[in-house]
Design a protein around this motif. Structure first.
Motif, mmCIF file in Angstrom:
data_model
loop_
_atom_site.group_PDB
_atom_site.id
_atom_site.type_symbol
_atom_site.label_atom_id
_atom_site.label_comp_id
_atom_site.label_asym_id
_atom_site.label_seq_id
_atom_site.Cartn_x
_atom_site.Cartn_y
_atom_site.Cartn_z
ATOM 1 N N GLY A 145 18.497 16.639 -6.377
ATOM 2 C CA GLY A 145 18.862 16.282 -5.013
ATOM 3 C C GLY A 145 18.322 14.922 -4.636
ATOM 4 N N ASP A 146 18.605 14.533 -3.389
ATOM 5 C CA ASP A 146 18.165 13.254 -2.837
ATOM 6 C C ASP A 146 17.715 13.463 -1.399
ATOM 7 N N VAL A 147 16.676 12.718 -1.007
ATOM 8 C CA VAL A 147 16.270 12.652 0.393
ATOM 9 C C VAL A 147 16.653 11.271 0.912
ATOM 10 N N ALA A 148 17.323 11.229 2.085
ATOM 11 C CA ALA A 148 17.749 9.950 2.643
ATOM 12 C C ALA A 148 16.537 9.157 3.119
ATOM 13 N N GLY A 149 16.697 7.858 3.202
ATOM 14 C CA GLY A 149 15.627 7.018 3.696
ATOM 15 C C GLY A 149 14.939 6.253 2.586
ATOM 16 N N ASN A 150 14.093 5.329 2.987
ATOM 17 C CA ASN A 150 13.379 4.486 2.026
ATOM 18 C C ASN A 150 11.990 4.194 2.593
ATOM 19 N N SER A 151 11.144 5.261 2.588
ATOM 20 C CA SER A 151 9.828 5.162 3.198
ATOM 21 C C SER A 151 8.885 6.137 2.526
ATOM 22 N N VAL A 152 7.613 6.041 2.910
ATOM 23 C CA VAL A 152 6.637 6.994 2.400
ATOM 24 C C VAL A 152 7.013 8.407 2.806
ATOM 25 N N GLU A 153 7.535 8.557 4.055
ATOM 26 C CA GLU A 153 7.931 9.883 4.516
ATOM 27 C C GLU A 153 9.050 10.461 3.641
ATOM 28 N N SER A 154 9.998 9.600 3.256
ATOM 29 C CA SER A 154 11.087 10.065 2.396
ATOM 30 C C SER A 154 10.550 10.501 1.044
ATOM 31 N N ASN B 178 12.308 14.932 9.030
ATOM 32 C CA ASN B 178 13.583 14.693 9.707
ATOM 33 C C ASN B 178 14.644 14.090 8.806
ATOM 34 N N GLU B 179 14.236 13.577 7.648
ATOM 35 C CA GLU B 179 15.191 12.888 6.788
ATOM 36 C C GLU B 179 16.219 13.875 6.224
ATOM 37 N N PRO B 180 17.524 13.517 6.255
ATOM 38 C CA PRO B 180 18.556 14.384 5.648
ATOM 39 C C PRO B 180 18.312 14.527 4.145
ATOM 40 N N GLY C 53 10.375 6.401 -4.290
ATOM 41 C CA GLY C 53 11.133 7.413 -5.025
ATOM 42 C C GLY C 53 11.508 8.577 -4.130
ATOM 43 N N THR C 54 12.798 8.802 -3.959
ATOM 44 C CA THR C 54 13.254 9.878 -3.070
ATOM 45 C C THR C 54 14.148 10.880 -3.790
ATOM 46 N N SER C 55 14.122 10.896 -5.107
ATOM 47 C CA SER C 55 14.956 11.836 -5.851
ATOM 48 C C SER C 55 14.202 13.130 -6.100
ATOM 49 N N ILE C 56 14.975 14.208 -6.285
ATOM 50 C CA ILE C 56 14.420 15.538 -6.550
ATOM 51 C C ILE C 56 15.050 16.037 -7.842
ATOM 52 N N CYS C 57 14.229 16.438 -8.788
ATOM 53 C CA CYS C 57 14.746 17.021 -10.027
ATOM 54 C C CYS C 57 13.661 17.894 -10.640
ATOM 55 N N ASP C 58 14.016 19.121 -10.970
ATOM 56 C CA ASP C 58 13.033 20.033 -11.552
ATOM 57 C C ASP C 58 13.761 21.165 -12.259
ATOM 58 N N TYR C 59 13.133 21.732 -13.273
ATOM 59 C CA TYR C 59 13.626 22.959 -13.887
ATOM 60 C C TYR C 59 12.468 23.700 -14.522
ATOM 61 N N HIS C 60 12.536 25.028 -14.476
ATOM 62 C CA HIS C 60 11.511 25.866 -15.090
ATOM 63 C C HIS C 60 12.093 27.236 -15.363
ATOM 64 N N THR C 61 11.399 27.998 -16.188
ATOM 65 C CA THR C 61 11.871 29.330 -16.550
ATOM 66 C C THR C 61 10.943 30.385 -15.975
ATOM 67 N N MET C 62 11.520 31.549 -15.699
ATOM 68 C CA MET C 62 10.752 32.717 -15.279
ATOM 69 C C MET C 62 11.472 33.939 -15.823
ATOM 70 N N THR D 56 0.828 -1.209 0.000
ATOM 71 C CA THR D 56 0.000 0.000 0.000
ATOM 72 C C THR D 56 0.858 1.253 0.000
ATOM 73 N N GLU D 57 1.925 1.241 0.827
ATOM 74 C CA GLU D 57 2.814 2.397 0.883
ATOM 75 C C GLU D 57 3.497 2.641 -0.457
ATOM 76 N N LEU D 58 3.878 1.533 -1.106
ATOM 77 C CA LEU D 58 4.501 1.681 -2.421
ATOM 78 C C LEU D 58 3.542 2.326 -3.414
ATOM 79 N N ARG D 59 2.288 1.878 -3.408
ATOM 80 C CA ARG D 59 1.309 2.477 -4.319
ATOM 81 C C ARG D 59 1.116 3.958 -4.028
ATOM 82 N N LEU D 60 1.066 4.296 -2.755
ATOM 83 C CA LEU D 60 0.902 5.704 -2.385
ATOM 84 C C LEU D 60 2.107 6.532 -2.800
ATOM 85 N N ALA D 61 3.305 5.972 -2.600
ATOM 86 C CA ALA D 61 4.523 6.704 -2.960
ATOM 87 C C ALA D 61 4.613 6.923 -4.460
#
Length: 662
Positions: free
Chosen positions: A498-507, A542-544, A480-489, A444-449
């Motif tokens: 970037g990356d968030v540490a951990g392997n959970s729904v919270e991460s 709390n995740e780094p 999925g705990t990776s961060i990637c984005d780009y946009h123009t203004m 269930t957590e995987l589906r939510l993530a």
């Protein structure tokens, strides 16, 4: 008031002049077309440009006709940006007209422009222009000309390249039937040659995309059409020989692609029996099969005629020639084990590349100057219409401003809603721990993530022509705990990874919130460090987290950056370097690319539990830079190298890459 009176007098005078003018006579128009056609047949494209200018000024050519021939001459002179500009202007000039002459120019222009865009690999641009043009010609019952049929073929090729669906095959079949109807109705030599040219395009494209089974179908139709044309008493024997040669070489390539090597070799022997195969052009075309069949020694021998071919064409090496001819010649010598010859060819590539770059720079400057001049002319022609639209433009700007305000409000509301959903999700997870088994809770957590990652995905940014970017995510089957984005203004491009540490729904939730906060912070701040601090201050997890944020001025190419513990990006220019500083400001030279990646790239493991590591990553980047230094092929090349290393081993971390090039 005085200015208004002056404008009224000017408009009345213009109307009187228009009313008194009878325009060019039929004889004058026919003479103008004969002069244009003569320059066309003589392949004197500089003269063709001058004639289009002079004949348009004295009224013997319409704006649409003049811009069509300017585009045609520019295309033949390899000034492709200028050709695209002229043809786009020609389409606009006759967009509203329904006269037979303008519709003829419209069909010719649409066909030529579709060919230009598709050959340059701009499939989306071809479909965006070509599909509405074909629909308009069909609605106006102008769907019997060879230009319309060729337009269908180019559209089909682009549809096949982008989605490979049945629409492409339907388009090819319609085009083929139209050609057959045209032959039955006219029985002219040009009708046959137009049909043969269309079938050549289809067969070549199917071989190019390695759809060899479909290629054999159209090669068969190609052969049937040659046989029909050959029965004509006025058939051109030299033309027939050349087309039979093409038929056999296309057939040999398709059979080789299907693994039918003996039949392919027999088809190639039939090709060699033609007179065309003995010409420099024929030998070079024959190498397409020899390379596919890995008959490198024969291919090398054929490349001896390359210099003679270029002398016949009376042109210097362009970047396309280097890519399509010299590099293939180098590969053939290398594969044949002729390393000394390969070294000589590599020197020729270097020398030709310098000349080609200088020529490209010169043509680019000339194209830019001419386009600016023509833009001014077109602007003058539409000055009155532009004044009428000023109020509409002002209203649109107001709506755009209001839209921006609503967008900012929505982003802030979405951020608050996301945090609220986070709290609700935490409560839901607590309830799941009490009511379901550990395995069911994990699923269930995987589906939510996964659902959360999908909704938090950033919209694609609309970049100017001088900036290109490409991002690639290979997700894991966990969170999925990776961060990637780009946009123009405005004139700035904001991007982060970037990356968030951990392997959970919270991460996973933390990564999604960070993406949303990056969008919000970059609307209020322009300094990378301030954006990182704004994200850090609003964190409620709390995740780094590691994060790299960049802000590029797309006009000056000045890049400001701040690295909050993330992997050091790679700068790709003449060589590969690392951007080791935590923060700073650099000017990105034209053609420079920044390549960013997350820890998942370096920690990717194969079945022997060996990590990909920095050295393999840099080696793959170096090879990708030499092959094709544009963002998408660069990232795809590294990804292919990485996938070859890890095989089918399941990874613990997302693999995220982002490349941005000036």
């Amino acid at each position: 008031m005085k200015q208004s009176k002056i404008w009224i007098v000017f408009i009345v005078a213009a109307m009187l002049m228009t009313a008194c003018s009878n325009g060019p006579t039929k004889e004058q128009s026919e003479n103008a077309k004969r002069v244009i056609e003569m320059a066309h047949k003589q392949r004197d494209y500089d003269k063709l440009l001058a004639l289009a200018d002079s004949l348009e000024k004295n009224g013997n050519l319409s704006h649409a006709e003049a811009y069509y021939w300017r585009g045609y001459a520019s295309d033949r002179l390899k000034m492709y940006r200028m050709a695209e500009f002229y043809w786009k202007t020609a389409l606009e000039a006759c967009e509203e007209s329904t006269t037979p002459e303008d519709l003829k120019i419209y069909a010719m222009t649409a066909s030529r422009m579709a060919n230009l865009l598709s050959v340059r690999g701009n499939y989306d641009g071809t479909l965006k222009m070509g599909v509405p043009a074909a629909n308009r010609l069909e609605e106006l019952k102008c769907d019997t000309t060879s230009d319309y049929v060729n337009l269908l073929i180019y559209i089909g090729c682009c549809q096949s390249a982008t989605n490979g669906g049945s629409d492409a095959e339907d388009g090819f079949n319609r085009a083929y039937q139209k050609h057959k109807e045209n032959i039955e109705n006219n029985h002219t030599e040009s009708a046959y040659k137009n049909a043969i040219a269309g079938l050549i395009n289809i067969a070549y494209f199917c071989n190019y995309t390695k759809d060899y089974q479909k290629a054999m179908k159209w090669i068969g139709h190609f052969g049937e059409m040659i046989n029909e044309y050959e029965q004509r008493p006025d058939a051109d024997k030299k033309y027939i020989d050349k087309q039979i040669a093409r038929f056999n070489i296309y057939k040999a390539i398709a059979l080789e692609g299907q693994g039918k090597k003996e039949e392919a070799a027999a088809a190639f022997e039939d090709f060699k029996a033609t007179e065309f195969s003995k010409t420099p052009e024929g030998k070079i075309q024959g190498n397409d099969y020899l390379a596919a069949a890995e008959r490198w020694e024969e291919a090398v021998d054929n490349y001896h005629s390359l210099n003679e071919l270029l002398d016949i064409q009376e042109k210097s090496m362009t970047l396309d020639d280097i890519h399509d001819l010299l590099l293939k010649k180098y590969e053939a010598n290398l594969q044949a084990g002729r390393r000394d010859s390969a070294a000589r060819v590599s020197m020729q590539v270097c020398d030709s590349l310098n000349n080609a770059l200088a020529l490209a720079k010169k043509l680019d400057a000339a194209e830019q100057a001419t386009i600016v001049e023509n833009v001014e002319n077109v602007t003058e022609q539409h000055a009155m219409e532009a004044r009428m639209k000023q109020m509409w433009l002002f209203g649109a700007l107001i709506l755009l401003f209001l839209g921006f305000v609503v967008y900012v409000y929505y982003q802030r509301h979405a951020d608050r809603q996301l945090k609220k959903d986070h709290e609700n999700l935490k409560k839901e997870c607590a309830r799941l721990e009490e009511n379901v088994s550990s395995k069911e809770r994990e699923q269930t957590e995987l589906r939510l993530a996964h659902s959360l990652n999908s909704t938090a995905k950033a919209a694609e940014a609309h970049l100017p022509q001088n900036i290109t970017a490409y991002a690639q995510l290979t997700p894991t089957n966990t969170f999925g705990t990776s961060i990637c984005d780009y946009h123009t203004m405005g004139d700035k491009l904001f991007f982060c990874i970037g990356d968030v540490a951990g392997n959970s729904v919270e991460s996973s939730m933390a990564a999604a919130i960070a993406k949303a906060q990056f969008r919000t912070a970059s609307m209020l701040q322009t300094e990378p460090q301030q954006i990182v601090e704004a994200i850090s201050e609003s964190r409620n997890w709390n995740e780094p987290m590691t994060l790299f944020v960049g802000v590029m001025d797309m006009t000056s190419r000045m890049l400001k950056f701040y690295n909050a513990g993330h992997e050091t990006p790679v700068m790709v220019g003449q060589e590969i370097t690392r951007l080791d500083d935590v923060s700073g400001e650099i000017e990105m030279a034209k053609g420079t690319m920044i390549y960013l990646f997350n820890k998942g790239v370096l920690t990717a493991e194969n079945k022997d539990h060996k990590q990909y590591g920095e050295n393999k990553m840099l080696g793959a980047a170096l090879q990708a830079m030499k092959t094709d230094a544009r963002p998408e092929p660069f990232v795809v090349s590294i990804e292919e190298n990485l996938n070859k290393f890890i095989g089918d081993t399941q990874q613990e971390n997302d693999i995220m890459m982002l490349a941005i090039k000036c």
